[in-house]
Enzyme design. Structure first.
Site, PDB file in Angstrom:
ATOM      1  N   ASP A  76      53.033  54.587  36.340  1.00 45.57           N
ATOM      2  CA  ASP A  76      53.143  55.662  35.358  1.00 45.57           C
ATOM      3  C   ASP A  76      52.340  56.904  35.735  1.00 45.57           C
ATOM      4  OD1 ASP A  76      54.717  54.075  33.541  1.00 45.57           O
ATOM      5  OD2 ASP A  76      52.891  52.951  33.118  1.00 45.57           O
ATOM      6  N   HIS A 117      46.336  47.903  35.941  1.00 48.85           N
ATOM      7  CA  HIS A 117      47.541  47.129  35.638  1.00 48.85           C
ATOM      8  C   HIS A 117      47.146  45.681  35.401  1.00 48.85           C
ATOM      9  CE1 HIS A 117      51.561  45.363  36.045  1.00 48.85           C
ATOM     10  NE2 HIS A 117      52.028  46.575  35.842  1.00 48.85           N
TER      11      HIS A 117
END
EC number: 2.3.3.16
Length: 377
Positions: free
Chosen positions: A313, A258
């Site tokens: 996700d 991320h």
């Protein structure tokens, strides 16, 4: 001296009271409340009120909000017709863009700073109708408007599947909506802010956000992560797949890493727990969860030294799949939740710190070139 920040990394484009992220410690808060507390003790409707009005609602305020949502699920027939005129093979986010743009074209009297928050609540309800009917269109089913209920998540699931959802399904959908509500200013929120800074209407700003969300490096990441699990197919194949695709071929492990978090994404931890509440009655979802767990172990072993861990996700797709949604709907479900965050950010920007967003580009081409006629080139 001008400085080019690739990807706008470390560029602050607004101040906000909405969302706080500590990427080193894995902390996410909405309006000062830890995401874990909002998920464990609150509801999506409470989160809507919190994000728009800056505080948690009283019982009366919450009931009034629910009543407002129940009143606003209806959309003009022309909007549904626009979605259903498109081929069912069309991309889900593309259909959602069409529906959102249709609402923008019909709502001709929009003006900023006139009941912005009430307008946002109306749009959130209508997005539930659009997303449910994007799914129904792609499945070849007739249009269906969400029915009033005491739960936004329940109304949405009932409209999508035309069956009464279980308590576990309602709970999981509600929590998923909270988890994807906002995450500061990623690409889609930035796109919405750019559009809103021109004083374009809310629906058009959402259409800009949807265009950015569609990309596989943003909202599409949940679909790409889940496709890995499908490709692997069997928990016993995880090690060989990882060695081949990730270690040897250097392919990116989708659902890992991320831009902000350098530790385990707090949302991913919650999505993992949510998946466990749903997979017992779904053999395929259970198998994909086992694959994900093994893949997570290998990924952490391989990448944790670089600050790369599972992001939101990685497990969210398993939750959506266990709820009954096909892979093609994952990004649209992200959009349903993130609509609140987009609206909260553009309202905050326009009402409190409005300025047209107009960055510059650093020109590095030739200083001057003399024009040569085509006969002499």
């Amino acid at each position: 001296m001008s400085v080019v920040s690739k990807g706008l990394e470390n560029v602050i484009i607004k101040v906000t009271n909405l969302t706080f992220i500590d990427g080193e410690k894995g902390i996410l808060r909405y309006r000062g409340y830890n995401i874990e507390d909002l998920v464990n003790y609150g509801s999506y409707e409470e989160t809507i009120y919190l994000m728009l009005y800056g505080k948690l609602p009283t019982k009366k305020e919450l009931n009034d909000l629910k009543a407002k949502l129940n009143e606003e699920y209806e959309v003009p027939q022309e909007v549904l017709d626009t979605i259903y005129l498109m081929p069912k093979e069309a991309d889900a986010i593309g259909l959602l863009e069409v529906g959102t743009a249709a609402l923008a074209s019909i709502d001709k009297n929009f003006k900023w700073k006139e009941n912005d928050k009430e307008k946002a609540i109306s749009i959130i309800a209508k997005m539930a109708t659009l997303v449910a009917n994007v799914y129904r269109r792609k499945e070849g089913n007739k249009p269906r408007i969400p029915e009033p209920s005491d739960s936004f998540a329940k109304s949405f699931l009932l409209a999508s599947f035309a069956r009464e959802p279980t308590t576990d399904e309602i709970n999981a959908m509600d929590k998923a909506l909270i988890l994807y509500t906002d995450h500061e200013v990623p690409a889609s929120t930035t796109a919405a802010l750019v559009a809103a800074s021109t004083l374009s209407d809310m629906y058009s700003s959402l259409t800009a956000a949807l265009a950015a969300l569609k990309g596989p490096l943003h909202g599409g990441a949940a679909e790409e992560a889940f496709k890995q699990f499908i490709e692997i197919g069997d928990p016993n194949r995880v090690q060989n797949w990882f060695n081949d695709k990730v270690v040897n071929q250097k392919n990116r492990l989708m659902g890992f890493g991320h831009r902000v978090y350098k530790t385990y994404d707090p949302r991913a931890k919650i999505f993992k727990k949510l998946a466990l509440t749903l997979i017992e009655r779904n053999a395929d979802a259970r198998r994909y969860f086992e694959i994900a767990q093994k893949l997570e172990e290998l990924g952490i072993k391989q990448f944790s030294s670089k600050g790369i861990y599972p992001n939101t996700d990685f497990y969210s797709g398993i939750v959506f799949y266990a709820l009954g949604f096909p892979v093609y709907m994952f990004t649209a479900l992200f959009a349903l939740s993130r609509t609140l965050g987009w609206l909260a950010h553009i309202i905050e920007y326009v009402e409190e710190q409005h300025r047209l967003i107009r960055p510059r580009a650093l020109y590095v081409g030739p200083e001057y070139q003399e024009y040569v006629s085509i006969d002499k080139r």
